[in-house]
Enzyme design. Structure first.
Site, PDB file in Angstrom:
ATOM      1  CB  SER A  39     -49.004 -29.524  43.992  1.00  0.00           C
ATOM      2  OG  SER A  39     -50.532 -29.673  43.898  1.00  0.00           O
ATOM      3  CD  GLU A  46      -3.082  -1.116   0.144  1.00  0.00           C
ATOM      4  OE1 GLU A  46      -3.438   0.240  -0.192  1.00  0.00           O
ATOM      5  OE2 GLU A  46      -3.542  -2.065  -0.381  1.00  0.00           O
TER       6      GLU A  46
END
Length: 854
Positions: A464, A86
């Site tokens: 229950s 680059e």
């Protein structure tokens, strides 16, 4: 000389004109140039990450995958590859590269095309952070001036670090750290030279040179990067040759999830969005550390899944997915293509039946693997007729399957077996008794099947499971565990519902006056109703609200005593926690702390703690803080698990040692919590003396066979027609609730007939809390508590133990099988002795309720 002077003047004039043009351009774009100082404090967009309490990654949310890295964490080979590709003169120029500009200008003049960008890495940083990608001259001018300003503001290492973290590298990966994970599933320092070159070549063409989508072009780009590295003497000829000969190995790697727990991660995601907003939550790099234990969570998920499979299998096989062919077989590739259209779920895989023998079948999987399913994996598959009926067991594989069918299979850990997607639902949640930290949470069988979180969102009838709270209300008044309650039919109906409601036992058997402990352990319906009548309906409702239940969910009639309220599993676990911790209502929470992208803690939990005021110095300001911070939203609080709760010597009273904790409200006495816990142990272990004929089972006797420890307590729960089944229980360190039912409230869980070829310990008959939800709880708690010390029973202050006659509940001087020691709150123990005539009978019930309201 005249010619030279003219040339010099012309050159000087052009120079002045150039300087003027540059100055004019600078002042023209100056108002639009951003402040590059913001780069010093730039916050890279990083995803939201959710972790377990022990640092395992649970989930990651956010559009961009980014793993920010520091300059010194980047391998030198990667830096060389990026610069060689680059910007080879990066460390030499001052932000712009004149040579590159001249080269690009020359190409523009000679060809008329802008094929060379001439952008340095600094210019790319300027463009990436402040400008668009449009190819215009004014953008290029801004880019140049910004690059010059950036070079004066940041050093080279800082600029390069921004570039390496910011660049888009395809597949939602931003920065080299994310690219290493996305393409290779590695950290940067683990990359090989070919992999480094591949990543270095991506910034200019992240889509076109993507190694997953376009491997040929990606390889060409990679090899060009390698040639640049060789040209710049950053690799040797031998390394270059070896690298270009290496085939492409890139493939997509998702986020490296360590613990798959989607329901809790969705809760954390929703919390962060509600508090910080969607954009901030997804991009600011927050790390959410939940209270979930990764080890326990895996156990809970496995227990729930296996329990759902067990229910599903005993109710029969519902048939194949489809018929792929009948007479003319499809070719192998066509079969595989068809199988790939069906998504697997929780280890359940689509398969095609290729061949059938007498008692085995060969099937083909979507990955091309052929497996054999032996009779052990087939014999369960009797035909499903209805939720209450199944056919006779199969005798041959051909009774179950046909060649050409598409079916489901799974590996159960021991062998391959025929399978199917369960239709029944389930949920489980576990809490720390002393601060309410959610240790496990599973909101359903499969998150991919349904994202509905049944732990927090599904309100189902309690059955229950409500009875311990009913009896706790009576113990807070004037009853004891030895109080006799008439276990006889109720003749006076409750008409508040507009009809004459008369509760019945299940089975419809009555044993006369029975001690409270036995009534709770055997879940006797009429005794619970009579207990509520003694306490009073309004008093009972008031007490249930204290346990964390919503008053709006509590009906104002006697069905309340048998569990008609609809509540969430989290509410149930929170309520049972009160018995486990000595009477305190601690608020459940699931987020321990939150950090920002730099690991700074921005939120720290402040839990409610089960602390005894008797062991904590009086501190009005602290108590006031507790009152001020009490609220109903159990998910709004986050709290800390970094400090500890300790016990005080022999008193075993809790002491608060946390800096950021709040006192929980004590809603029942420590003595009542202890007495209910002892009764709930009887649910599992029963009582009496089997050798003398006085032994009896509690409804959860199966747990005693698996979890061979006496510090566990629990309660079964079944609603009318078995639409909802529960098991909730605890030991001193962990509280857990399991629920099983259909999402369709109207669908019953039904019953399963006995299978002659089934296991000796198979479950059959009507589905109920003990048989449907209980096995999941048993399996989880057995694994969760394995290797942990068993806690001995230590009664709190104010509890005494006296020997009573088992029939009358009165004092006795006998020491035989008709007597036992019972716990009482000091002052409530019986004062009378049973007479010899009273001590002659027996009231124990040998059978265990198996159906209604268990």
């Amino acid at each position: 000389m005249k010619w030279f002077k003219r040339l010099l003047i012309a050159f000087f004039s052009l120079a002045l004109l150039g300087v003027g043009a540059i100055a004019a351009a600078y002042f023209y774009v100056l108002p639009d140039l951003p402040d590059v100082n913001s780069l010093k404090t730039v916050q890279l967009q990083t995803p939201l990450r959710i972790y377990s309490s022990d640092g395992k990654l649970i989930s990651q949310f956010g559009e961009k995958r980014r793993v920010p890295v520091e300059y010194n964490e980047v391998p030198q080979q990667l830096i060389n590859a990026v610069l060689d590709t680059e910007d080879a003169r990066f460390f030499e120029h001052k932000g712009i590269d004149p040579i590159g500009i001249i080269r690009a200008a020359t190409i523009l003049v000679t060809t008329g095309k802008k094929s060379q960008g001439a952008s340095t890495i600094t210019q790319q940083v300027a463009r990436g952070f402040f400008l668009s990608n449009e190819k215009t001259y004014i953008r290029k001018i801004k880019e140049i001036f910004l690059a010059l300003k950036i070079e004066k503001t940041l050093n080279k290492e800082e600029i390069l670090t921004l570039y390496l973290n910011r660049s888009f590298l395809g597949n939602r990966a931003y920065g080299v750290g994310a690219a290493a994970q996305v393409y290779y599933g590695k950290n940067l320092h683990e990359l090989t030279l070919p992999e480094i070159a591949m990543i270095a070549g991506l910034p200019q063409a992240p889509s076109a040179a993507n190694p997953i989508r376009n491997p040929a072009r990606a390889m060409a780009r990679r090899n060009w990067v390698l040639s640049r590295m060789l040209e710049k003497n950053n690799i040797t000829q031998a390394l270059y040759q070896e690298a270009i000969d290496t085939p492409i190995s890139a493939k997509y790697h998702g986020a490296e999830i360590d613990l798959y727990a989607p329901y809790i991660s969705e809760m954390a995601r929703d919390y962060m969005i509600q508090k910080y907003g969607e954009e901030a939550a997804y991009t600011n790099g927050y790390n959410v550390y939940t209270t979930i234990s990764s080890e326990l969570q895996l156990m809970a998920q496995e227990a729930l899944r296996d329990n759902v499979f067990a229910y599903d299998q005993r109710h029969g096989y519902r048939g194949p997915i489809s018929q792929l062919w009948t007479e003319t077989p499809l070719v192998r590739d066509e079969i595989i293509e068809q199988l790939k259209k069906t998504e697997p779920m929780q280890g359940i895989l689509p398969a095609a039946v290729m061949d059938i023998a007498e008692k085995q079948a060969n099937v083909l999987l979507a990955n091309g693997q052929e497996i054999t399913i032996d009779w052990a994996g087939l014999k369960w598959a009797r035909k499903f007729i209805s939720d209450k009926r199944q056919s006779l067991p199969p005798k041959l594989a051909s009774d179950i399957l046909q060649v050409g069918q598409q079916v489901y299979v799974r590996n159960n850990g021991e062998f391959w077996q025929l399978s199917q997607i369960p239709e029944v639902s389930s949920a489980t949640v576990s809490l720390d008794p002393f601060d309410g930290a959610i240790r496990t949470l599973v909101g359903g069988f499969s998150f991919s099947q349904s994202q509905f979180n049944r732990v927090t969102q599904a309100k189902r009838q309690l059955g229950s499971n409500i009875k311990p709270f009913i009896y706790a209300t009576t113990l807070e008044q004037d009853w004891t565990l030895a109080t006799l309650i008439n276990n006889a039919p109720i003749n006076k109906p409750d008409t508040r519902q507009g009809t004459a409601w008369r509760p019945k036992n299940s089975p419809d058997i009555y044993g006369g006056p029975t001690r409270l402990r036995v009534g709770l352990a055997q879940s006797i319906n009429v005794m619970s109703v009579r207990a509520m009548r003694h306490a009073g309906l309004q008093n009972t409702i008031d007490e249930l609200v204290k346990f964390g239940f919503d008053a709006k969910d509590l009906p104002r009639n006697e069905s309340l005593a048998l569990g008609s309220p609809s509540v969430t599993p989290l509410q149930v676990a929170t309520a049972f926690n009160v018995f486990a911790n000595g009477g305190y209502l601690v608020e459940p929470y699931f987020i321990d702390h939150v950090t920002d992208a730099y690991d700074n803690i921005i939120e720290q939990a402040s839990p409610t703690l089960a602390c005894s005021p008797a062991t904590v110095a009086a501190d009005d300001s602290f108590n006031q803080q507790a009152d001020d911070n009490t609220h109903n939203d159990t998910f709004a609080d986050i709290s800390s698990t970094n400090n500890e709760l300790t016990a005080e010597n022999s008193d075993t009273e809790l002491v608060c040692n946390r800096e950021n904790g709040r006192y929980a409200n004590q809603i029942i006495t420590e003595q009542t919590a202890f007495l209910i816990t002892e009764s709930l142990k009887s649910v599992i272990w029963g009582g009496g003396d089997w050798s003398k004929g006085t032994g009896w089972n509690g409804t959860a006797w199966r747990a005693s066979k698996l979890i061979k420890r006496h510090d566990i307590a629990g309660k079964t729960g079944t609603t009318n027609e078995s639409r909802d089944t529960w098991f909730s229980g605890f030991n001193p360190t962990l509280t857990s609730t399991f629920w099983v039912g259909f999402d369709d409230h109207g669908r019953q869980l039904g019953r399963a007939s006995w299978m002659a070829n089934g296991a000796p310990d198979q479950i059959s008959g009507a589905e109920a809390g003990a048989k449907t939800a209980g096995p999941g709880w048993n399996d989880f708690m057995n694994k969760a508590l394995k290797g942990t010390p068993e806690h001995s029973t230590e009664p709190p202050k104010g509890i005494v133990s006296v020997r009573i006659d088992l029939e009358t509940g009165k004092l006795t001087r006998k020491t035989d099988h008709t007597t036992a020691f019972e716990y009482f709150v000091e002052g409530t123990e019986p004062k009378e002795y049973a007479t010899e005539a009273q001590e002659s009978g027996e009231i124990f019930i040998d059978n265990v309720a198996e159906d209604l309201f268990q």
